[in-house]
Design a protein around this motif. Structure first.
Motif, PDB file in Angstrom:
ATOM      1  N   GLY A  27       5.736   5.771  11.458  1.00 23.71           N
ATOM      2  CA  GLY A  27       4.395   6.602  11.270  1.00 23.71           C
ATOM      3  C   GLY A  27       3.100   5.907  10.888  1.00 23.71           C
ATOM      4  N   LEU A  28       3.663   4.899   9.814  1.00 26.97           N
ATOM      5  CA  LEU A  28       2.531   4.238   9.049  1.00 26.97           C
ATOM      6  C   LEU A  28       3.032   2.749   8.833  1.00 26.97           C
ATOM      7  N   ILE A  29       2.531   1.797   9.245  1.00 19.80           N
ATOM      8  CA  ILE A  29       2.996   0.434   9.048  1.00 19.80           C
ATOM      9  C   ILE A  29       2.090  -0.295   8.089  1.00 19.80           C
ATOM     10  N   HIS A  30       3.199  -0.976   6.998  1.00 20.35           N
ATOM     11  CA  HIS A  30       2.660  -1.591   5.854  1.00 20.35           C
ATOM     12  C   HIS A  30       2.975  -3.184   6.295  1.00 20.35           C
ATOM     13  N   GLN A  31       2.346  -3.919   5.329  1.00 19.61           N
ATOM     14  CA  GLN A  31       2.483  -5.449   5.169  1.00 19.61           C
ATOM     15  C   GLN A  31       2.161  -5.686   3.996  1.00 19.61           C
ATOM     16  N   VAL A  32       3.094  -6.544   3.233  1.00 23.28           N
ATOM     17  CA  VAL A  32       3.031  -7.204   1.917  1.00 23.28           C
ATOM     18  C   VAL A  32       3.491  -8.662   2.046  1.00 23.28           C
ATOM     19  N   HIS A  33       3.173  -9.441   1.052  1.00 30.28           N
ATOM     20  CA  HIS A  33       3.590 -10.725   0.918  1.00 30.28           C
ATOM     21  C   HIS A  33       4.722 -10.831   0.032  1.00 30.28           C
ATOM     22  N   LEU A  34       5.585 -11.874   0.048  1.00 33.25           N
ATOM     23  CA  LEU A  34       6.747 -11.895  -0.522  1.00 33.25           C
ATOM     24  C   LEU A  34       7.020 -13.118  -1.646  1.00 33.25           C
ATOM     25  N   LYS A  35       7.526 -13.150  -2.512  1.00 28.77           N
ATOM     26  CA  LYS A  35       7.644 -14.259  -3.389  1.00 28.77           C
ATOM     27  C   LYS A  35       8.432 -15.456  -2.869  1.00 28.77           C
ATOM     28  N   SER A  36       7.900 -16.473  -2.625  1.00 26.48           N
ATOM     29  CA  SER A  36       8.712 -17.690  -2.149  1.00 26.48           C
ATOM     30  C   SER A  36       9.906 -18.018  -2.827  1.00 26.48           C
ATOM     31  N   VAL A  37      10.086 -17.803  -4.179  1.00 31.53           N
ATOM     32  CA  VAL A  37      11.325 -18.194  -4.688  1.00 31.53           C
ATOM     33  C   VAL A  37      12.468 -17.022  -4.879  1.00 31.53           C
ATOM     34  N   THR A  38      12.073 -15.873  -4.462  1.00 33.70           N
ATOM     35  CA  THR A  38      13.151 -14.907  -4.424  1.00 33.70           C
ATOM     36  C   THR A  38      13.197 -14.048  -3.046  1.00 33.70           C
ATOM     37  N   GLY A  39      12.059 -14.078  -2.271  1.00 28.89           N
ATOM     38  CA  GLY A  39      12.276 -13.250  -0.888  1.00 28.89           C
ATOM     39  C   GLY A  39      12.038 -11.959  -1.047  1.00 28.89           C
ATOM     40  N   HIS A  40      11.515 -11.394  -2.389  1.00 25.40           N
ATOM     41  CA  HIS A  40      11.488 -10.088  -2.448  1.00 25.40           C
ATOM     42  C   HIS A  40       9.760  -9.667  -2.716  1.00 25.40           C
ATOM     43  N   LEU A  41       9.475  -8.584  -2.995  1.00 19.88           N
ATOM     44  CA  LEU A  41       7.962  -8.308  -3.077  1.00 19.88           C
ATOM     45  C   LEU A  41       7.219  -8.928  -4.305  1.00 19.88           C
ATOM     46  N   ALA A  42       5.978  -9.302  -4.172  1.00 23.59           N
ATOM     47  CA  ALA A  42       5.399 -10.107  -5.060  1.00 23.59           C
ATOM     48  C   ALA A  42       5.014  -9.007  -6.242  1.00 23.59           C
ATOM     49  N   ASN A  43       4.741  -9.367  -7.185  1.00 26.34           N
ATOM     50  CA  ASN A  43       4.532  -8.724  -8.538  1.00 26.34           C
ATOM     51  C   ASN A  43       3.622  -7.474  -8.274  1.00 26.34           C
ATOM     52  N   GLU A  44       2.456  -7.493  -7.788  1.00 27.06           N
ATOM     53  CA  GLU A  44       1.639  -6.766  -7.674  1.00 27.06           C
ATOM     54  C   GLU A  44       2.030  -5.324  -6.761  1.00 27.06           C
ATOM     55  N   PHE A  45       3.162  -5.465  -6.176  1.00 26.29           N
ATOM     56  CA  PHE A  45       3.658  -4.388  -5.221  1.00 26.29           C
ATOM     57  C   PHE A  45       4.840  -3.670  -6.214  1.00 26.29           C
ATOM     58  N   ILE A  46       5.057  -3.938  -7.358  1.00 22.76           N
ATOM     59  CA  ILE A  46       5.960  -3.447  -8.350  1.00 22.76           C
ATOM     60  C   ILE A  46       5.245  -2.582  -9.137  1.00 22.76           C
ATOM     61  N   SER A  47       5.921  -1.521  -9.260  1.00 22.84           N
ATOM     62  CA  SER A  47       5.256  -0.316 -10.223  1.00 22.84           C
ATOM     63  C   SER A  47       6.194   0.362 -11.378  1.00 22.84           C
ATOM     64  N   SER A  48       5.675   0.663 -12.271  1.00 22.46           N
ATOM     65  CA  SER A  48       6.258   1.554 -13.381  1.00 22.46           C
ATOM     66  C   SER A  48       6.217   2.728 -13.455  1.00 22.46           C
TER      67      SER A  48
END
Length: 323
Positions: free
Chosen positions: A267-288
């Protein structure tokens, strides 16, 4: 006009001969390695045309027809070619893969044959972080990448930086979940989904996959301290989508350039970059704003919202638009 006015050599314009010499030189200096320098680091580009094997059959009539059960593969990945000319394809099953109850599976073809052979189970037991059981029918689309050199980090790599903690295979998969509060109330209309990640080692006939132990991204989820899905954020899918404008954590796709990017959504397509040392979302895509904090998209009205950081590639117009 220019060509006809050029001096003639025999019966051909001089410009024609000059251009032919220039283009001939250009063709002679063409090299696949030069072309692939700016291309994504994916298996099809890595192998190049010069590694295409003539051992594979060229006629459709030469191929073995699939037996009963072999047709049951849902959302297959691209064909992945590796060293020694093996071919592999992965897919989710929506409950059945080659007549076995299996959420995600793969097949491989050995060189010189036309037979697809089922590989061992990727997840003999569903990853423990998946609430609600992680039944085979809960798994949806996925993407798999291979590198001839180990480049994909395991969870240990961010602490060790040891090349021994890198792998040749990585998989991003999507799975529908139900957090414990939904299981207790029976309100299954909330709809939640997560993207997980796993890496593998071993020969193509016997790949051994290890899950990262926590999700890469989740939709409509509050997280607990360890990064596991804990409870819902909104009471329904409609309320969540209206507030957050999220495409849901399904249909992941991975691309590698200067950075590794994760694309997903329906329905809606997102794209974000990943941290090279983890393969997970970069810090700016983490939320409290989602429980104890985790990989989630905020509503624009949330405190210190990360809403604008989630790149939107496309928006469906009245219909779903899978990544």
């Amino acid at each position: 006009f220019i060509i006809t006015m050029m001096p003639m050599t025999g019966s051909k314009p001089l410009l024609y001969i000059v251009l032919k010499l220039i283009l001939g030189i250009a063709r002679a200096s063409w090299n696949w390695d030069n072309v692939t320098e700016d291309m994504p680091d994916t298996p099809g580009y890595q192998l190049g045309t010069y590694n295409c094997s003539e051992q594979y059959k060229t006629s459709c009539d030469d191929y073995q027809l699939p037996e009963d059960g072999d047709l049951r593969i849902y959302k297959p990945t691209h064909l992945i070619g590796i060293e020694n000319n093996y071919l592999l394809v992965f897919g989710s099953s929506q409950g059945s893969f080659c007549d076995q109850q299996e959420g995600i599976g793969y097949k491989y073809m050995t060189p010189g044959t036309n037979v697809w052979t089922k590989g061992p189970q990727i997840f003999p037991a569903s990853p423990f972080w998946i609430p609600g059981g992680g039944y085979p029918e809960d798994f949806d689309g996925l993407d798999v990448l291979y590198s001839s050199d180990p480049i994909f980090p395991t969870p240990r790599y961010q602490f060790s930086l040891d090349p021994a903690d890198l792998r040749q295979w990585v998989m991003y998969y999507s799975v529908y979940i139900s957090t414990n509060d939904i299981l207790q109330t029976g309100n299954f209309g909330v709809d939640q989904a997560c993207i997980g990640r796993a890496t593998a080692t071993g020969p193509p006939e016997y790949l051994i996959w290890t899950d990262d132990g926590k999700p890469v991204y989740c939709s409509n989820v509050k997280f607990e301290e360890r990064g596991y899905p804990a409870t819902k954020r909104y009471n329904s899918e409609a309320k969540y989508v209206h507030a957050v404008n999220d495409g849901y954590g399904v249909g992941p796709s991975i691309s590698i350039g200067q950075k590794m990017h994760l694309t997903w959504g329906s329905g809606l397509i997102h794209q974000v970059h990943l941290k090279s040392v983890t393969g997970h979302l970069a810090n700016e895509f983490i939320s409290s704003n989602c429980g104890k904090g985790g990989p989630c998209k905020d509503a624009p009205t949330d405190p210190t919202s990360n809403y604008e950081r989630y790149n939107v590639l496309s928006v469906g117009a009245g219909a779903f638009n899978d990544a």
